[in-house]
Design an enzyme around this catalytic site. Sequence first.
Site, PDB file in Angstrom:
ATOM      1  N   LYS A  34      -7.908  46.574 -88.646  1.00 58.33           N
ATOM      2  CA  LYS A  34      -7.298  45.250 -88.448  1.00 58.33           C
ATOM      3  C   LYS A  34      -5.782  45.373 -88.278  1.00 58.33           C
ATOM      4  O   LYS A  34      -5.201  44.796 -87.359  1.00 58.33           O
ATOM      5  CB  LYS A  34      -7.654  44.379 -89.667  1.00 58.33           C
ATOM      6  CG  LYS A  34      -7.033  43.008 -89.687  1.00 58.33           C
ATOM      7  CD  LYS A  34      -7.776  42.102 -90.647  1.00 58.33           C
ATOM      8  CE  LYS A  34      -7.260  42.147 -92.076  1.00 58.33           C
ATOM      9  NZ  LYS A  34      -5.954  41.482 -92.245  1.00 58.33           N
ATOM     10  N   ARG A  38      -1.066  45.254 -84.303  1.00 53.48           N
ATOM     11  CA  ARG A  38       0.169  45.888 -83.820  1.00 53.48           C
ATOM     12  C   ARG A  38       0.046  46.324 -82.366  1.00 53.48           C
ATOM     13  O   ARG A  38       0.975  46.133 -81.568  1.00 53.48           O
ATOM     14  CB  ARG A  38       0.516  47.075 -84.715  1.00 53.48           C
ATOM     15  CG  ARG A  38       1.054  46.614 -86.083  1.00 53.48           C
ATOM     16  CD  ARG A  38       0.828  47.664 -87.134  1.00 53.48           C
ATOM     17  NE  ARG A  38       1.485  47.340 -88.395  1.00 53.48           N
ATOM     18  CZ  ARG A  38       0.964  46.560 -89.353  1.00 53.48           C
ATOM     19  NH1 ARG A  38      -0.211  45.969 -89.176  1.00 53.48           N
ATOM     20  NH2 ARG A  38       1.628  46.358 -90.487  1.00 53.48           N
ATOM     21  N   ARG A  63       0.357  30.057 -97.879  1.00 57.34           N
ATOM     22  CA  ARG A  63       0.934  31.383 -98.155  1.00 57.34           C
ATOM     23  C   ARG A  63       2.434  31.428 -97.869  1.00 57.34           C
ATOM     24  O   ARG A  63       2.924  30.761 -96.966  1.00 57.34           O
ATOM     25  CB  ARG A  63       0.156  32.446 -97.365  1.00 57.34           C
ATOM     26  CG  ARG A  63      -1.299  32.472 -97.846  1.00 57.34           C
ATOM     27  CD  ARG A  63      -2.119  33.503 -97.141  1.00 57.34           C
ATOM     28  NE  ARG A  63      -1.650  34.853 -97.434  1.00 57.34           N
ATOM     29  CZ  ARG A  63      -2.097  35.935 -96.810  1.00 57.34           C
ATOM     30  NH1 ARG A  63      -3.014  35.808 -95.858  1.00 57.34           N
ATOM     31  NH2 ARG A  63      -1.647  37.124 -97.127  1.00 57.34           N
ATOM     32  N   SER A 105       6.055  44.864 -98.626  1.00 54.33           N
ATOM     33  CA  SER A 105       5.145  44.196 -97.686  1.00 54.33           C
ATOM     34  C   SER A 105       5.276  44.804 -96.300  1.00 54.33           C
ATOM     35  O   SER A 105       6.355  44.792 -95.696  1.00 54.33           O
ATOM     36  CB  SER A 105       5.458  42.700 -97.625  1.00 54.33           C
ATOM     37  OG  SER A 105       4.929  42.138 -96.434  1.00 54.33           O
ATOM     38  N   GLN A 130       3.856  43.608 -93.720  1.00 54.62           N
ATOM     39  CA  GLN A 130       4.001  42.522 -92.744  1.00 54.62           C
ATOM     40  C   GLN A 130       5.468  42.150 -92.578  1.00 54.62           C
ATOM     41  O   GLN A 130       5.938  41.923 -91.464  1.00 54.62           O
ATOM     42  CB  GLN A 130       3.189  41.299 -93.192  1.00 54.62           C
ATOM     43  CG  GLN A 130       1.691  41.532 -93.118  1.00 54.62           C
ATOM     44  CD  GLN A 130       0.874  40.401 -93.707  1.00 54.62           C
ATOM     45  OE1 GLN A 130       1.419  39.430 -94.219  1.00 54.62           O
ATOM     46  NE2 GLN A 130      -0.439  40.527 -93.638  1.00 54.62           N
ATOM     47  N   ASP A 153      -5.345  45.852-100.594  1.00 55.82           N
ATOM     48  CA  ASP A 153      -6.484  45.187 -99.948  1.00 55.82           C
ATOM     49  C   ASP A 153      -7.833  45.628-100.519  1.00 55.82           C
ATOM     50  O   ASP A 153      -8.843  44.952-100.318  1.00 55.82           O
ATOM     51  CB  ASP A 153      -6.481  45.467 -98.438  1.00 55.82           C
ATOM     52  CG  ASP A 153      -5.382  44.687 -97.720  1.00 55.82           C
ATOM     53  OD1 ASP A 153      -4.828  43.736 -98.315  1.00 55.82           O
ATOM     54  OD2 ASP A 153      -5.094  45.031 -96.561  1.00 55.82           O
ATOM     55  N   LYS A 206      -2.577  36.306-101.556  1.00 51.48           N
ATOM     56  CA  LYS A 206      -3.407  36.746-100.431  1.00 51.48           C
ATOM     57  C   LYS A 206      -4.248  35.550 -99.935  1.00 51.48           C
ATOM     58  O   LYS A 206      -3.950  34.417-100.262  1.00 51.48           O
ATOM     59  CB  LYS A 206      -4.293  37.925-100.864  1.00 51.48           C
ATOM     60  CG  LYS A 206      -3.484  39.184-101.180  1.00 51.48           C
ATOM     61  CD  LYS A 206      -2.818  39.736 -99.938  1.00 51.48           C
ATOM     62  CE  LYS A 206      -1.976  40.955-100.240  1.00 51.48           C
ATOM     63  NZ  LYS A 206      -1.137  41.357 -99.106  1.00 51.48           N
ATOM     64  N   ARG A 212      -6.378  36.408-105.510  1.00 55.49           N
ATOM     65  CA  ARG A 212      -7.457  37.384-105.731  1.00 55.49           C
ATOM     66  C   ARG A 212      -7.582  37.839-107.188  1.00 55.49           C
ATOM     67  O   ARG A 212      -8.609  38.407-107.556  1.00 55.49           O
ATOM     68  CB  ARG A 212      -7.289  38.591-104.797  1.00 55.49           C
ATOM     69  CG  ARG A 212      -7.638  38.239-103.360  1.00 55.49           C
ATOM     70  CD  ARG A 212      -7.584  39.424-102.428  1.00 55.49           C
ATOM     71  NE  ARG A 212      -8.023  39.011-101.086  1.00 55.49           N
ATOM     72  CZ  ARG A 212      -7.718  39.646 -99.961  1.00 55.49           C
ATOM     73  NH1 ARG A 212      -6.968  40.737 -99.998  1.00 55.49           N
ATOM     74  NH2 ARG A 212      -8.170  39.209 -98.800  1.00 55.49           N
TER      75      ARG A 212
HETATM   76  C1  S3P Z   1      -1.033  44.154 -93.766  1.00 57.55           C
HETATM   77  C2  S3P Z   1      -0.227  44.247 -94.867  1.00 57.55           C
HETATM   78  C3  S3P Z   1      -0.638  43.786 -96.190  1.00 57.55           C
HETATM   79  C4  S3P Z   1      -2.151  43.617 -96.275  1.00 57.55           C
HETATM   80  C5  S3P Z   1      -2.705  42.877 -95.103  1.00 57.55           C
HETATM   81  C6  S3P Z   1      -2.395  43.601 -93.818  1.00 57.55           C
HETATM   82  C7  S3P Z   1      -0.527  44.638 -92.479  1.00 57.55           C
HETATM   83  O1  S3P Z   1      -0.035  42.533 -96.460  1.00 57.55           O
HETATM   84  O2  S3P Z   1      -2.497  42.979 -97.472  1.00 57.55           O
HETATM   85  O3  S3P Z   1      -4.105  42.753 -95.220  1.00 57.55           O
HETATM   86  O4  S3P Z   1      -1.314  44.797 -91.530  1.00 57.55           O
HETATM   87  O5  S3P Z   1       0.689  44.893 -92.383  1.00 57.55           O
HETATM   88  P1  S3P Z   1       1.448  42.400 -97.054  1.00 57.55           P
HETATM   89  O6  S3P Z   1       2.404  42.839 -96.028  1.00 57.55           O
HETATM   90  O7  S3P Z   1       1.580  40.929 -97.370  1.00 57.55           O
HETATM   91  O8  S3P Z   1       1.466  43.232 -98.288  1.00 57.55           O
END
Ligand code: S3P
Length: 426
Positions: free
Chosen positions: A22, A27, A121, A165, A167, A313, A340, A344
Site C-alpha cells: 500500500k 508513492r 484524523r 511519521s 506520511q 501498522d 489511526k 486502535r
Molecule cells: C504510512 C505511514 C504510517 C502508517 C500508514 C502508512 C505510509 O503512518 O501507519 O499505514 O505509507 O507512509 P504515519 O505516517 O501516520 O505514521
Amino acid sequence: MQQTVTPAMGPLEGTVRLPGDKSISHRYAMLAAAAEGVSTIANYSSGADCHSTLRCLRGVGVPVTVEGREVRIEGRGLEWTAPEEDLDAGNSGSTIRMLAGLLAGQRFTSRLVGDESLSRRPMQRIMVPLAQMGAAITARDGKFPPIEITGGELRPVEYAMPVASAQVKSCVLLAGLHAEGVTTVREPAPTRDHTEVALKEFGAEVERGAGTVSVRGRARLEGRELAVPGDLSSAAFFLVAAAIVPGSSVILHQVGLNPTRATLIDFLLQMGVEVKILEMAMRNGEPVGDLMVRGSALRGGVIEGKLAAALIDEIPVLAVLGAVSEGGLTVRDAAELRVKETDRIETVAENLRRMGAEVDTYEDGFRVEGRQALTGAVVDSHGDHRIAMAAAVAALRATGPVAIENAEAASVSFPEFWDTLASIRG
Ligand code: S3P
C-alpha cells in the site's frame, strides 16, 4: 457486512499472494504523476486507499488507466491542472497527507476531503511544515479534513518532525520537489523510507544523514516501469495466523522486505515464530522475497521505543499473537495508535476483551496477557481494515465462531483477504 470466522479445525496450508504494498503503491502513483512521460506500475495495490490516490490524481488532470493490477500513468510533470471538484481521499491518511505536499506547490486552490474516519484524523502535522514552506492551508477547526490548500512558490525548509511519521516526512519531501534548493527532514525515530527509495528511482537527488533525509527541488522526474512488492503489513495477518495454528505451514509469495518494514520479521523471530526468508531479490530499489512460516511455540514480547514506530501498522494483529503466547504482549510509546483509522488501542482492547481476553490499556499502549482462552463473540471492526483482519485471525484460535461487524473494511488495503484466508483453511 458481517463476516463470521470459525475456529481453525486443522493446520493452515498453502501459498498466499498479497496485494501490492500500500505504501509503495501510493508513492509510485504520485511520483509517476509528477514525472515526465509514462509510467507503468505492475501489482499496484488492489486496496481502496490506493485507488483513492488514483481518483485524486485524475482530479488534477493526470491521465490514469487501470487494467487489473496494472496501472498506467501519463506524467504531467510538477505542474498539474486545477481540480473542478473536491479531491476525495476516502479513508486514506497517506493520500491526503502525501498528496498535500505536491498540491502545496501548485498555482491553484484544491480542497481535500475524506470519509468520516479520515475527517477525524489530525492534519496539523502537515499544515505546520507546509505553511513554513509558503503554502496557505486551512482545515476544519484548524486541524481536521476537509483541508484547503492554496499553493504557489515554495521555499525549502529544514524540518524536525515532532512525531515519527512517514506520511509527514513524505509530504515535506514531495513539497520539497517544488522548492528551489534543498529540503531536509529530521525524524525522531526511523520510519519507512519508501519515498526516499522511490524518489531516487524516478531520478531525484536524495541524500541521507543520521536521522535526516534531503531532496533537491525543481528536479525533473522521469516516468518508469515499476513493479510493487507484496504488502508485508498484509502478510502480517497470515504470518500470525500460521504461527498460532499448530501444524500450519504457509508460504507468502514475493513480499516487500524493506529494512524499515522488515523489523516485523525480527520481532516475530523474537516471539518464537518460525519464519524464514526463502529468497531475496531487488526490484526498483526495494528488497523482495518469499517467506515461509510455521505453527510455532510462542514466547511473550514487548514493543516500545523505536520499535513502536517500526511496527505501528502490525500492532493490532501482534496483539492476537500476544494473547495466545506464553508471556503476553506489552505495547508502550505507541500513542500514534490513537489517531489511526480508529483509536486502535481501544478497538484492539475492546475486541480481545469481547473474546474473553484480559487487556489493560494505557495512554500510549496496552498489555494483553498471554495464554488467553479466546471465545466466540461478536466483535466490530469499527470501519478499520486492520481491526477487521486482526479479529479474523483471532477467531482461528477461538473456541467458537466470531462474527465480525463491518468486516468489509478489509477492502481498504486487502479486498482479497477473506478469499485468501479461506484458501489456506483446507
Ligand atoms: C504510512 C505511514 C504510517 C502508517 C500508514 C502508512 C505510509 O503512518 O501507519 O499505514 O505509507 O507512509 P504515519 O505516517 O501516520 O505514521
